[in-house]
Design an enzyme around this catalytic site. Structure first.
Site, PDB file in Angstrom:
ATOM      1  N   ILE A  43      -4.155   4.479   0.715  1.00  0.00           N
ATOM      2  CA  ILE A  43      -4.686   4.789   2.042  1.00  0.00           C
ATOM      3  C   ILE A  43      -5.880   5.733   1.935  1.00  0.00           C
ATOM      4  O   ILE A  43      -6.827   5.648   2.715  1.00  0.00           O
ATOM      5  CB  ILE A  43      -3.583   5.432   2.909  1.00  0.00           C
ATOM      6  CG1 ILE A  43      -2.411   4.469   3.068  1.00  0.00           C
ATOM      7  CG2 ILE A  43      -4.113   5.845   4.265  1.00  0.00           C
ATOM      8  CD1 ILE A  43      -1.175   5.097   3.672  1.00  0.00           C
ATOM      9  N   TYR A  56       0.848  -1.195   0.000  1.00  0.00           N
ATOM     10  CA  TYR A  56       0.000   0.000   0.000  1.00  0.00           C
ATOM     11  C   TYR A  56       0.878   1.237   0.000  1.00  0.00           C
ATOM     12  O   TYR A  56       2.048   1.216   0.393  1.00  0.00           O
ATOM     13  CB  TYR A  56      -0.929   0.016   1.222  1.00  0.00           C
ATOM     14  CG  TYR A  56      -0.241   0.227   2.538  1.00  0.00           C
ATOM     15  CD1 TYR A  56      -0.038   1.518   3.058  1.00  0.00           C
ATOM     16  CD2 TYR A  56       0.223  -0.857   3.290  1.00  0.00           C
ATOM     17  CE1 TYR A  56       0.603   1.713   4.274  1.00  0.00           C
ATOM     18  CE2 TYR A  56       0.850  -0.664   4.500  1.00  0.00           C
ATOM     19  CZ  TYR A  56       1.044   0.618   4.995  1.00  0.00           C
ATOM     20  OH  TYR A  56       1.679   0.813   6.196  1.00  0.00           O
ATOM     21  N   CYS A  57       0.298   2.333  -0.468  1.00  0.00           N
ATOM     22  CA  CYS A  57       0.954   3.648  -0.411  1.00  0.00           C
ATOM     23  C   CYS A  57      -0.163   4.686  -0.248  1.00  0.00           C
ATOM     24  O   CYS A  57      -1.297   4.329   0.076  1.00  0.00           O
ATOM     25  CB  CYS A  57       1.814   3.919  -1.646  1.00  0.00           C
ATOM     26  SG  CYS A  57       0.930   3.814  -3.212  1.00  0.00           S
ATOM     27  N   THR A  58       0.134   5.937  -0.454  1.00  0.00           N
ATOM     28  CA  THR A  58      -0.854   6.983  -0.164  1.00  0.00           C
ATOM     29  C   THR A  58      -2.043   6.934  -1.107  1.00  0.00           C
ATOM     30  O   THR A  58      -3.192   6.966  -0.671  1.00  0.00           O
ATOM     31  CB  THR A  58      -0.191   8.366  -0.228  1.00  0.00           C
ATOM     32  OG1 THR A  58       0.992   8.356   0.547  1.00  0.00           O
ATOM     33  CG2 THR A  58      -1.131   9.435   0.294  1.00  0.00           C
TER      34      THR A  58
END
Length: 841
Positions: free
Chosen positions: A299, A270-272
């Site tokens: 996210i 996952y990342c932003t």
């Protein structure tokens, strides 16, 4: 991420006030609900797509044409289209373009304009078959200062370690919706004890075949991970932090080293917003890691669905002025790098002293460390690598130098780690040379030790080198003396007026002329105008001496019973440049706030009639003042009378360089307040022709006594420094000043009675930090000298004995008695007992 990443992959902190509302905010894109009302509506988006490069000469032709194509077909045309349409729709923010796609983060006060932009962008031919995931958010503060659209080699920098061709080959990971991602975490992180503890041979074999161990990888950078991350409710399990400073380090510093372990795992990433996971998942799969999935929408989408009730804990680091996207009710998971206290605040100054990587630091540690912080990689340099060296003494610099040399010889072998240390050693040696040379010159008496500058006495921002920032100064109980020399906390990032960062190196910020250059730049305009203004003022003052005359009111004719000096009323122009504290105020408000001698009606009338002007021009009461404007206020001046003593009678000594004056009470030293022509400087100039003298010290208007004037500025500075105790400790060129007060009545006979009386009268004892009465051992008795039987000491005929007795008293108020009048002496001197019996000049 979708313009959460600045194009370099580096998590540079953005610093500005603003409200980042909760994560349950819906969007208007992709069939979602209506966004909540807000001052600014933010849209985040990215898409990997093949955007052809501009044909040779196309950019010049487009510039000559002066317009953007309706449907751009290459990256330069797309840049021109975005620039035009964003300008027309009032969009602010940043967009990164490359031949591999687009990455943007824009905002507008109009939600309709945001929707229009998204519809038009998606309709372009280059994105026709590439649906863009537009993520909406909102902020009560302005997220971006302006619009900035740039073309780069990659829309999210990987250092060319992860080319787009990996995505073109279909190697990207499996996209999981927030609900699916949440379900996988729940399955693995909240397994029942029965399932966890199943130990039968068949069940164990089946479980191993069906399930791999789960590993959740946070593809973001250190500071982003520290402010918020996915973790189990118990805190026993959490995502893996690759510990990268920029995304361009992810492949080489983490993935290549972990790939063999990951081949046997079920990998979630996952990342932003999702953009970094696109290439990261494809890279792992190209290395043989098969089971790779990523959180679709990042996210941002997960928080929209679950808020603080999901597995993501803390705050989502975002790349606009909000800094953090904090779900309602979310806990703080970040920890101070110094004391591990809970904190998640980020700012431009909270960066590593060595590499400027953002770090977390609580307010208490900001004060304790004087605004100097270290990341985990450089924590072993704490106390040895100080970014600003001017504040350290020679022995401290030598200690830093020796410590760094030892690390170079024993620990730091890699070239990348040795380079910054070598540069720091050069800076330390340069400061050692400066400070050693200054000390030797001072000891030889050829030059005074330089003053400690404001830049050496205060913390400084590691990003811009300025004093502060102001919030740190406030925490330390300090008030900025000059706002222009202080960092306001927005020297970098989206809180700035534009995207241009200072880009100052430590070499520049450690230059002794750094502060002086800033002061010079600030005063450039003032110097240009003030020199001519000061020269004109001096000439006008000399002309004023020639027309000034005084009237005498004899003592028998005055109400006070003393002779008075009267000045005939005259017209006078009060001139002053606008100060920083006046800047931005309406002129009428400024006068009524800062000059309370007259009522608001007077100032309003003076503005209406032109008695008050700005740069010689009549203005209205609502005129907003600007720094450096010249204010003039023409008045008919009526000065109060002062005690009359002929100027010639005041002069008690006149040497080649200094004049001693016996100043009468009620006369000011120089023009100030209600007094100008009735000041001591004017009187001496008019009556004695002393037109170019410089006061060395001051006495209050109501105080009579000796005042020293120098005949040139050089002597004035030398004597003022001696009187102010400047220079090396122990130097003999000091001037002492004592005050005597004549009193009437009986003075307390004992120390206890004296202290009680002083408390009732509001008097204060003088305390001295160097020596006490007990330390001043002497054969001269410490008790009161023989007196008149009432407990009052008597001076007698022996002046030496009297002076010795006074010299050896503790600092404070002491009773002495003149032959004619009783007196109080305020003693603040400390004398060597061997010299105590010598009269003091």
């Amino acid at each position: 991420d979708a313009a959460h990443d600045d194009g370099t992959g580096k998590a540079t902190p953005r610093n500005a006030s603003g409200t980042a509302r909760g994560a349950t905010r819906p969007t208007t894109m992709a069939g979602e609900a209506t966004a909540v009302d807000a001052t600014f509506h933010i849209v985040l988006f990215y898409q990997y797509a093949s955007v052809p490069p501009a044909p040779e000469g196309a950019a010049a032709a487009a510039a000559a044409d002066g317009g953007a194509p309706a449907d751009p077909q290459d990256v330069n045309a797309l840049q021109a289209w975005l620039q035009q349409r964003c300008g027309e729709l009032g969009m602010l923010g940043r967009v990164v373009l490359a031949t591999e796609g687009i990455n943007g983060n824009l905002a507008s006060e109009s939600l309709d304009n945001v929707r229009t932009f998204c519809d038009e962008l998606q309709a372009l031919q280059v994105f026709k078959d590439k649906p863009i995931d537009f993520k909406m958010d909102s902020s009560s503060a302005k997220p971006f200062p302006d619009l900035y659209i740039q073309i780069k080699p990659e829309i999210c920098s990987t250092g060319h370690t992860m080319p787009k061709e990996l995505l073109d080959k279909g190697l990207g990971g499996n996209h999981l919706k927030p609900e699916e991602f949440h379900a996988v975490l729940k399955e693995y992180w909240e397994k029942t004890k029965a399932a966890d503890g199943a130990d039968g041979p068949d069940e164990e074999s089946d479980d191993k075949e069906a399930k791999k161990d789960l590993i959740v990888i946070d593809v973001r950078n250190n500071v982003e991970f520290n402010t918020g991350r996915f973790m189990a409710p118990t805190g026993e399990k959490e995502a893996v932090n690759p510990r990268t400073k920029t995304f361009s380090h992810w492949a080489t510093d983490y993935a290549d080293k972990a790939v063999e372990e990951l081949k046997t795992k079920k990998v979630l990433m996952y990342c932003t917003g999702g953009i970094r996971c696109e290439k990261a998942s494809a890279y792992l799969r190209s290395k043989g890691v098969e089971d790779v999935s990523q959180l679709s929408g990042g996210i941002h989408r997960y928080l929209e669905k679950f808020g603080a009730d999901g597995y993501f804990k803390g705050s989502n680091f975002v790349f606009d002025s909000r800094k953090l996207q904090k779900p309602e009710g979310a806990a703080v998971v970040g920890k101070c790098s110094e004391c591990e206290a809970p904190t998640e605040e980020v700012s431009c100054d909270r960066v590593c002293a060595v590499c400027r990587e953002p770090v977390l630091a609580c307010d208490a540690c900001r004060v304790k460390t004087f605004g100097v912080y270290y990341c985990a990689l450089h924590s072993d340099l704490k106390g040895l690598y100080e970014p600003f060296l001017e504040r350290f003494e020679i022995d401290e610099l030598e200690k830093q130098r020796d410590g760094l040399n030892e690390l170079l010889s024993t620990k730091f072998k890699a070239k990348g780690r040795r380079r910054p240390i070598s540069k720091q050693l050069r800076r330390i040696n340069e400061w050692l040379e400066r400070k050693t040379a200054a000390k030797e010159a001072a000891e030889a008496g050829t030059r005074a030790m330089p003053k400690r500058s404001r830049f050496a006495s205060n913390p400084r921002c590691r990003s811009c080198g300025m004093i502060g920032p102001v919030d740190l100064l406030s925490l330390m109980g300090r008030t900025p003396s000059d706002d222009d020399l202080c960092c306001d906390g927005s020297c970098t990032g989206f809180a700035k007026a534009n995207y241009e960062n200072p880009k100052r190196s430590l070499d520049e910020m450690n230059d002794p002329e750094f502060g002086a250059a800033l002061c010079t730049k600030k005063r450039k305009r003032v110097q240009k105008n003030y020199r001519a203004f000061a020269k004109r003022m001096r000439e006008e003052t000399r002309q004023e001496y020639e027309v000034t005359s005084y009237n005498l009111v004899p003592a028998e004719s005055s109400d006070q019973g003393v002779a008075l000096r009267i000045v005939k009323p005259y017209f006078f122009d009060f001139n002053s440049y606008v100060k920083k504290t006046w800047e931005g105020h309406p002129i009428l408000d400024m006068y009524t706030k800062f000059f309370t001698g007259n009522k608001v009606e007077y100032y309003r009338r003076a503005l209406e009639t032109g008695l008050i002007t700005v740069d010689g021009v009549k203005v209205g009461p609502e005129k907003i003042l600007k720094n450096g404007e010249l204010l003039s206020n023409l008045t008919h001046r009526h000065e109060p009378p002062a005690a009359y003593v002929p100027g010639a009678d005041m002069i008690i000594a006149d040497s080649d360089g200094v004049i001693a004056i016996d100043k009468p009470a009620s006369v000011t030293i120089h023009p100030s307040g209600a007094f100008r022509r009735n000041s001591l400087q004017f009187i001496l100039a008019v009556e004695c022709g002393l037109t170019d003298i410089h006061p060395i010290h001051r006495l209050d208007r109501h105080t009579s006594g000796i005042v020293l004037f120098a005949k040139n500025p050089t002597i004035a500075k030398k004597l003022t420094d001696a009187m102010m105790r400047k220079g090396e400790v122990g130097a003999t060129s000091k001037i002492s000043k004592a005050y005597l007060a004549r009193v009437h009545g009986r003075f307390p006979a004992s120390a206890a009675e004296l202290e009680a009386s002083c408390g009732q009268l509001g008097l204060h004892f003088v305390q001295h930090s160097q020596r006490t009465a007990a330390e001043q051992a002497s054969p001269v008795p410490q008790g009161p000298p023989p007196g008149d039987g009432a407990g009052r000491p008597s001076k007698g005929d022996d002046s030496a004995e009297y002076l010795a007795a006074v010299a050896l008293r503790a600092n404070g108020l002491h009773w002495v008695e003149d032959e004619s009048d009783p007196m109080l002496e305020l003693s603040g001197c400390t004398l060597d007992p061997a010299k105590a019996a010598q009269p003091r000049g």
